[in-house]
Design a protein around this motif. Structure first.
Motif, PDB file in Angstrom:
ATOM      1  N   VAL A   1       0.002  14.893  11.725  1.00 44.36           N
ATOM      2  CA  VAL A   1       0.560  16.238  11.754  1.00 44.36           C
ATOM      3  C   VAL A   1       0.668  16.804  10.341  1.00 44.36           C
ATOM      4  O   VAL A   1       0.382  17.978  10.106  1.00 44.36           O
ATOM      5  CB  VAL A   1       1.943  16.228  12.456  1.00 44.36           C
ATOM      6  N   MET A   2       1.025  15.959   9.380  1.00 53.88           N
ATOM      7  CA  MET A   2       1.158  16.442   8.011  1.00 53.88           C
ATOM      8  C   MET A   2      -0.195  16.846   7.431  1.00 53.88           C
ATOM      9  O   MET A   2      -0.268  17.754   6.609  1.00 53.88           O
ATOM     10  CB  MET A   2       1.818  15.400   7.117  1.00 53.88           C
ATOM     11  N   VAL A   3      -1.268  16.219   7.879  1.00 56.05           N
ATOM     12  CA  VAL A   3      -2.612  16.623   7.443  1.00 56.05           C
ATOM     13  C   VAL A   3      -2.913  18.023   7.959  1.00 56.05           C
ATOM     14  O   VAL A   3      -3.438  18.866   7.219  1.00 56.05           O
ATOM     15  CB  VAL A   3      -3.676  15.611   7.928  1.00 56.05           C
TER      16      VAL A   3
ATOM     17  N   ALA B   1       1.898   7.424  -6.493  1.00 55.02           N
ATOM     18  CA  ALA B   1       0.989   8.546  -6.755  1.00 55.02           C
ATOM     19  C   ALA B   1       1.654   9.871  -6.388  1.00 55.02           C
ATOM     20  O   ALA B   1       1.488  10.875  -7.090  1.00 55.02           O
ATOM     21  CB  ALA B   1      -0.310   8.361  -5.981  1.00 55.02           C
ATOM     22  N   ALA B   2       2.412   9.890  -5.306  1.00 52.45           N
ATOM     23  CA  ALA B   2       3.121  11.102  -4.903  1.00 52.45           C
ATOM     24  C   ALA B   2       4.167  11.493  -5.949  1.00 52.45           C
ATOM     25  O   ALA B   2       4.363  12.681  -6.226  1.00 52.45           O
ATOM     26  CB  ALA B   2       3.775  10.906  -3.542  1.00 52.45           C
ATOM     27  N   ALA B   3       4.829  10.518  -6.538  1.00 52.65           N
ATOM     28  CA  ALA B   3       5.816  10.810  -7.580  1.00 52.65           C
ATOM     29  C   ALA B   3       5.143  11.410  -8.812  1.00 52.65           C
ATOM     30  O   ALA B   3       5.666  12.345  -9.422  1.00 52.65           O
ATOM     31  CB  ALA B   3       6.571   9.540  -7.952  1.00 52.65           C
TER      32      ALA B   3
ATOM     33  N   THR C   1       0.824  -1.213   0.000  1.00 54.84           N
ATOM     34  CA  THR C   1       0.000   0.000   0.000  1.00 54.84           C
ATOM     35  C   THR C   1       0.854   1.257   0.000  1.00 54.84           C
ATOM     36  O   THR C   1       0.531   2.213  -0.697  1.00 54.84           O
ATOM     37  CB  THR C   1      -0.929   0.006   1.226  1.00 54.84           C
ATOM     38  N   ILE C   2       1.932   1.247   0.758  1.00 51.66           N
ATOM     39  CA  ILE C   2       2.781   2.443   0.805  1.00 51.66           C
ATOM     40  C   ILE C   2       3.419   2.696  -0.556  1.00 51.66           C
ATOM     41  O   ILE C   2       3.632   3.853  -0.942  1.00 51.66           O
ATOM     42  CB  ILE C   2       3.833   2.334   1.927  1.00 51.66           C
ATOM     43  N   GLN C   3       3.689   1.652  -1.298  1.00 49.63           N
ATOM     44  CA  GLN C   3       4.276   1.829  -2.626  1.00 49.63           C
ATOM     45  C   GLN C   3       3.295   2.500  -3.577  1.00 49.63           C
ATOM     46  O   GLN C   3       3.702   3.315  -4.409  1.00 49.63           O
ATOM     47  CB  GLN C   3       4.716   0.481  -3.191  1.00 49.63           C
ATOM     48  N   ILE C   4       2.026   2.193  -3.436  1.00 50.16           N
ATOM     49  CA  ILE C   4       1.012   2.843  -4.275  1.00 50.16           C
ATOM     50  C   ILE C   4       0.936   4.334  -3.954  1.00 50.16           C
ATOM     51  O   ILE C   4       0.886   5.174  -4.859  1.00 50.16           O
ATOM     52  CB  ILE C   4      -0.360   2.156  -4.089  1.00 50.16           C
TER      53      ILE C   4
ATOM     54  N   MET D   1       1.186  16.495   0.047  1.00 52.27           N
ATOM     55  CA  MET D   1       1.244  16.378   1.503  1.00 52.27           C
ATOM     56  C   MET D   1       0.232  15.371   2.024  1.00 52.27           C
ATOM     57  O   MET D   1       0.525  14.577   2.926  1.00 52.27           O
ATOM     58  CB  MET D   1       0.988  17.737   2.156  1.00 52.27           C
ATOM     59  N   MET D   2      -0.964  15.385   1.452  1.00 51.05           N
ATOM     60  CA  MET D   2      -1.999  14.452   1.888  1.00 51.05           C
ATOM     61  C   MET D   2      -1.624  13.010   1.528  1.00 51.05           C
ATOM     62  O   MET D   2      -1.853  12.093   2.329  1.00 51.05           O
ATOM     63  CB  MET D   2      -3.346  14.824   1.280  1.00 51.05           C
ATOM     64  N   LEU D   3      -1.064  12.805   0.344  1.00 55.02           N
ATOM     65  CA  LEU D   3      -0.630  11.459  -0.034  1.00 55.02           C
ATOM     66  C   LEU D   3       0.481  10.950   0.878  1.00 55.02           C
ATOM     67  O   LEU D   3       0.459   9.792   1.318  1.00 55.02           O
ATOM     68  CB  LEU D   3      -0.160  11.446  -1.485  1.00 55.02           C
ATOM     69  N   LEU D   4       1.436  11.806   1.174  1.00 51.43           N
ATOM     70  CA  LEU D   4       2.516  11.390   2.062  1.00 51.43           C
ATOM     71  C   LEU D   4       2.028  11.186   3.485  1.00 51.43           C
ATOM     72  O   LEU D   4       2.519  10.302   4.197  1.00 51.43           O
ATOM     73  CB  LEU D   4       3.656  12.405   2.012  1.00 51.43           C
ATOM     74  N   ALA D   5       1.054  11.983   3.912  1.00 52.30           N
ATOM     75  CA  ALA D   5       0.477  11.785   5.240  1.00 52.30           C
ATOM     76  C   ALA D   5      -0.230  10.435   5.319  1.00 52.30           C
ATOM     77  O   ALA D   5      -0.142   9.736   6.329  1.00 52.30           O
ATOM     78  CB  ALA D   5      -0.505  12.907   5.563  1.00 52.30           C
TER      79      ALA D   5
END
Length: 86
Positions: A59-61, A9-11, A2-5, A48-52
């Motif tokens: 906190v990032m949200v 998307a962040a990339a 899931t983190i890879q997806i 930021m939302m994707l990385l959060a």
């Protein structure tokens, strides 16, 4: 998995932000540059939302929400300046 997806998307969003940076630099008119700047700000908030979500960081949200509010105010100020009201 899931983190890879989320990171993929962040990339993609980061590449779109770089493309918007190109429009910001090469924009033929000031309003085009203002729209490109607003688009970049939107991409940054999405990033930021994707990385959060990927790193499970609340906190990032919060940072993304504050950034989005400040971006909105900045865009409104730029638009009023372009119209000559400021």
């Amino acid at each position: 998995m899931t983190i890879q997806i989320f990171l993929f998307a962040a990339a993609i969003v980061a590449l779109l932000a770089i493309a918007a940076l190109g429009r910001l630099v090469a924009g033929p008119t000031i309003p085009d540059r203002a729209v490109a700047l607003d688009t970049m700000n939107t991409y940054v908030v999405g990033l930021m939302m994707l990385l959060a979500a990927a790193y499970d960081s609340v906190v990032m949200v919060d940072v993304a929400i504050v950034y989005a509010a400040l971006s909105f105010v900045g865009t409104m100020f730029i638009a009023r300046y372009i119209e000559g009201e400021v």
